[in-house]
Design a protein around this motif. Sequence first.
Motif, PDB file in Angstrom:
ATOM      1  N   VAL A 123       0.877  -1.176   0.000  1.00 41.94           N
ATOM      2  CA  VAL A 123       0.000   0.000   0.000  1.00 41.94           C
ATOM      3  C   VAL A 123       0.912   1.222   0.000  1.00 41.94           C
ATOM      4  O   VAL A 123       1.726   1.386   0.915  1.00 41.94           O
ATOM      5  CB  VAL A 123      -0.925   0.014   1.227  1.00 41.94           C
ATOM      6  CG1 VAL A 123      -1.829   1.246   1.205  1.00 41.94           C
ATOM      7  CG2 VAL A 123      -1.750  -1.266   1.296  1.00 41.94           C
ATOM      8  N   ASN A 124       0.799   2.063  -0.989  1.00 40.57           N
ATOM      9  CA  ASN A 124       1.729   3.178  -1.078  1.00 40.57           C
ATOM     10  C   ASN A 124       1.088   4.368  -1.796  1.00 40.57           C
ATOM     11  O   ASN A 124       0.377   4.207  -2.781  1.00 40.57           O
ATOM     12  CB  ASN A 124       3.001   2.754  -1.829  1.00 40.57           C
ATOM     13  CG  ASN A 124       4.256   3.334  -1.221  1.00 40.57           C
ATOM     14  OD1 ASN A 124       4.216   4.389  -0.600  1.00 40.57           O
ATOM     15  ND2 ASN A 124       5.381   2.653  -1.394  1.00 40.57           N
ATOM     16  N   GLY A 125       1.319   5.550  -1.244  1.00 41.88           N
ATOM     17  CA  GLY A 125       0.823   6.782  -1.846  1.00 41.88           C
ATOM     18  C   GLY A 125      -0.668   7.001  -1.685  1.00 41.88           C
ATOM     19  O   GLY A 125      -1.252   7.837  -2.375  1.00 41.88           O
ATOM     20  N   GLN A 126      -1.281   6.288  -0.751  1.00 40.88           N
ATOM     21  CA  GLN A 126      -2.733   6.372  -0.579  1.00 40.88           C
ATOM     22  C   GLN A 126      -3.100   7.251   0.629  1.00 40.88           C
ATOM     23  O   GLN A 126      -2.328   7.392   1.573  1.00 40.88           O
ATOM     24  CB  GLN A 126      -3.318   4.970  -0.367  1.00 40.88           C
ATOM     25  CG  GLN A 126      -2.976   3.993  -1.478  1.00 40.88           C
ATOM     26  CD  GLN A 126      -3.420   4.492  -2.834  1.00 40.88           C
ATOM     27  OE1 GLN A 126      -4.593   4.806  -3.035  1.00 40.88           O
ATOM     28  NE2 GLN A 126      -2.484   4.566  -3.785  1.00 40.88           N
ATOM     29  N   VAL A 127      -4.289   7.806   0.576  1.00 41.00           N
ATOM     30  CA  VAL A 127      -4.865   8.513   1.724  1.00 41.00           C
ATOM     31  C   VAL A 127      -6.088   7.713   2.175  1.00 41.00           C
ATOM     32  O   VAL A 127      -7.045   7.554   1.418  1.00 41.00           O
ATOM     33  CB  VAL A 127      -5.266   9.953   1.381  1.00 41.00           C
ATOM     34  CG1 VAL A 127      -5.931  10.620   2.590  1.00 41.00           C
ATOM     35  CG2 VAL A 127      -4.040  10.763   0.943  1.00 41.00           C
ATOM     36  N   ILE A 128      -6.017   7.182   3.390  1.00 46.11           N
ATOM     37  CA  ILE A 128      -7.081   6.356   3.942  1.00 46.11           C
ATOM     38  C   ILE A 128      -7.966   7.233   4.818  1.00 46.11           C
ATOM     39  O   ILE A 128      -7.522   7.773   5.833  1.00 46.11           O
ATOM     40  CB  ILE A 128      -6.510   5.192   4.792  1.00 46.11           C
ATOM     41  CG1 ILE A 128      -5.416   4.435   4.017  1.00 46.11           C
ATOM     42  CG2 ILE A 128      -7.630   4.270   5.247  1.00 46.11           C
ATOM     43  CD1 ILE A 128      -5.865   3.819   2.725  1.00 46.11           C
ATOM     44  N   PHE A 129      -9.229   7.394   4.421  1.00 41.69           N
ATOM     45  CA  PHE A 129     -10.153   8.224   5.189  1.00 41.69           C
ATOM     46  C   PHE A 129     -10.818   7.403   6.293  1.00 41.69           C
ATOM     47  O   PHE A 129     -11.366   6.333   6.030  1.00 41.69           O
ATOM     48  CB  PHE A 129     -11.216   8.831   4.272  1.00 41.69           C
ATOM     49  CG  PHE A 129     -10.698   9.968   3.437  1.00 41.69           C
ATOM     50  CD1 PHE A 129     -10.789  11.274   3.897  1.00 41.69           C
ATOM     51  CD2 PHE A 129     -10.091   9.734   2.216  1.00 41.69           C
ATOM     52  CE1 PHE A 129     -10.296  12.331   3.145  1.00 41.69           C
ATOM     53  CE2 PHE A 129      -9.578  10.779   1.454  1.00 41.69           C
ATOM     54  CZ  PHE A 129      -9.685  12.086   1.923  1.00 41.69           C
ATOM     55  N   VAL A 130     -10.722   7.912   7.494  1.00 43.23           N
ATOM     56  CA  VAL A 130     -11.370   7.290   8.664  1.00 43.23           C
ATOM     57  C   VAL A 130     -12.380   8.324   9.170  1.00 43.23           C
ATOM     58  O   VAL A 130     -12.113   9.080  10.104  1.00 43.23           O
ATOM     59  CB  VAL A 130     -10.340   6.921   9.743  1.00 43.23           C
ATOM     60  CG1 VAL A 130     -10.999   6.174  10.888  1.00 43.23           C
ATOM     61  CG2 VAL A 130      -9.214   6.078   9.147  1.00 43.23           C
ATOM     62  N   ASP A 131     -13.517   8.382   8.491  1.00 44.90           N
ATOM     63  CA  ASP A 131     -14.423   9.510   8.687  1.00 44.90           C
ATOM     64  C   ASP A 131     -15.888   9.107   8.832  1.00 44.90           C
ATOM     65  O   ASP A 131     -16.786   9.938   8.683  1.00 44.90           O
ATOM     66  CB  ASP A 131     -14.290  10.488   7.529  1.00 44.90           C
ATOM     67  CG  ASP A 131     -14.666   9.879   6.170  1.00 44.90           C
ATOM     68  OD1 ASP A 131     -15.038   8.687   6.132  1.00 44.90           O
ATOM     69  OD2 ASP A 131     -14.610  10.601   5.161  1.00 44.90           O
ATOM     70  N   GLY A 132     -16.141   7.832   9.109  1.00 45.80           N
ATOM     71  CA  GLY A 132     -17.514   7.395   9.263  1.00 45.80           C
ATOM     72  C   GLY A 132     -18.335   7.488   7.993  1.00 45.80           C
ATOM     73  O   GLY A 132     -19.564   7.448   8.036  1.00 45.80           O
ATOM     74  N   GLY A 133     -17.667   7.619   6.851  1.00 43.82           N
ATOM     75  CA  GLY A 133     -18.344   7.683   5.564  1.00 43.82           C
ATOM     76  C   GLY A 133     -18.618   9.084   5.050  1.00 43.82           C
ATOM     77  O   GLY A 133     -19.209   9.243   3.970  1.00 43.82           O
ATOM     78  N   MET A 134     -18.134  10.113   5.740  1.00 42.46           N
ATOM     79  CA  MET A 134     -18.450  11.492   5.343  1.00 42.46           C
ATOM     80  C   MET A 134     -18.059  11.807   3.907  1.00 42.46           C
ATOM     81  O   MET A 134     -18.824  12.447   3.159  1.00 42.46           O
ATOM     82  CB  MET A 134     -17.778  12.487   6.302  1.00 42.46           C
ATOM     83  CG  MET A 134     -18.005  13.934   5.915  1.00 42.46           C
ATOM     84  SD  MET A 134     -17.289  15.123   7.078  1.00 42.46           S
ATOM     85  CE  MET A 134     -18.571  15.193   8.326  1.00 42.46           C
ATOM     86  N   THR A 135     -16.881  11.380   3.481  1.00 41.65           N
ATOM     87  CA  THR A 135     -16.425  11.731   2.134  1.00 41.65           C
ATOM     88  C   THR A 135     -16.971  10.788   1.063  1.00 41.65           C
ATOM     89  O   THR A 135     -16.707  10.984  -0.126  1.00 41.65           O
ATOM     90  CB  THR A 135     -14.889  11.721   2.060  1.00 41.65           C
ATOM     91  OG1 THR A 135     -14.396  10.448   2.533  1.00 41.65           O
ATOM     92  CG2 THR A 135     -14.302  12.838   2.900  1.00 41.65           C
ATOM     93  N   ALA A 136     -17.768   9.791   1.483  1.00 38.63           N
ATOM     94  CA  ALA A 136     -18.306   8.819   0.522  1.00 38.63           C
ATOM     95  C   ALA A 136     -19.701   9.185   0.036  1.00 38.63           C
ATOM     96  O   ALA A 136     -20.217   8.559  -0.887  1.00 38.63           O
ATOM     97  CB  ALA A 136     -18.343   7.427   1.142  1.00 38.63           C
TER      98      ALA A 136
END
Length: 257
Positions: free
Chosen positions: A242-255
């Motif tokens: 896994v490289n160069g990724q931004v993992i969102f931990v936001d409860g689904g807000m950005t989805a």
Amino acid sequence: MSHALFDLTGRIALVTGSSRGIGRAVATGLAEAGATVVLNGRNSERLSSTAAELRSRVGADRVRTSAFDVTDPSAVDEAVGAVESEIGPLDILVNNAGFQHRQPMLELAPQDWDAVLRTDLTSAFLVGRSVASRMVARRRGKIVNICSVQTALARPSIAPYAAAKAGLAGLTRAMCAEWAGYDIQVNGLAPGYVETELTAPLVADEAFTGWITGRTPAGRWGRIEDLVGPAVWLAGSGSDFVNGQVIFVDGGMTAVV
């Protein structure tokens, strides 16, 4: 017994801005997964208090401190060199240091813009480059840049923060582009709206909390504990491709819209 992919035993991690809030929670999680953690902050008293509490949980030998200004290039290089000489080679870096400044752009002073960009973005470049110069020679390493839901979204009155966090995503990809060939994984971890000391006034604002819970599919504020598992994953062997990724931990807000 923890799975080997999430076992950080024997690894050394530096976490910037780790005397409180998200940085403190991530440092605690890394230590509980077996890592030796180096806590960083500019407030020596708060840093010592956090270190004492963490030592009581994981043992005195696996918690160290390094108080330095992450925005000062010479201080960064000196501190990283000292950590590697006195504690050992850094396997993990978490760039967490940052702060918020809320003010409409038409009223925003240039020096306040500069302060946020320097702390929230430039510091990750400075510390990341200093640590990576050593990781490159060893051909291994993990760097986790703490981004934000504002990496992808914006709200009124937080222009410098949104710009810095969006820039941090770009920096994460640039680090990946330059260092992935040395078996260094660089990723971003992007929290949504999380309950911390700094966000306490927003949590207490019923109207704002109503907006957050309504806007978030999970229907709640995030907790600092929500970030620990993803951070341990990005710091461990389970994320080696896994490289160069931004993992969102936001409860689904950005989805959702």
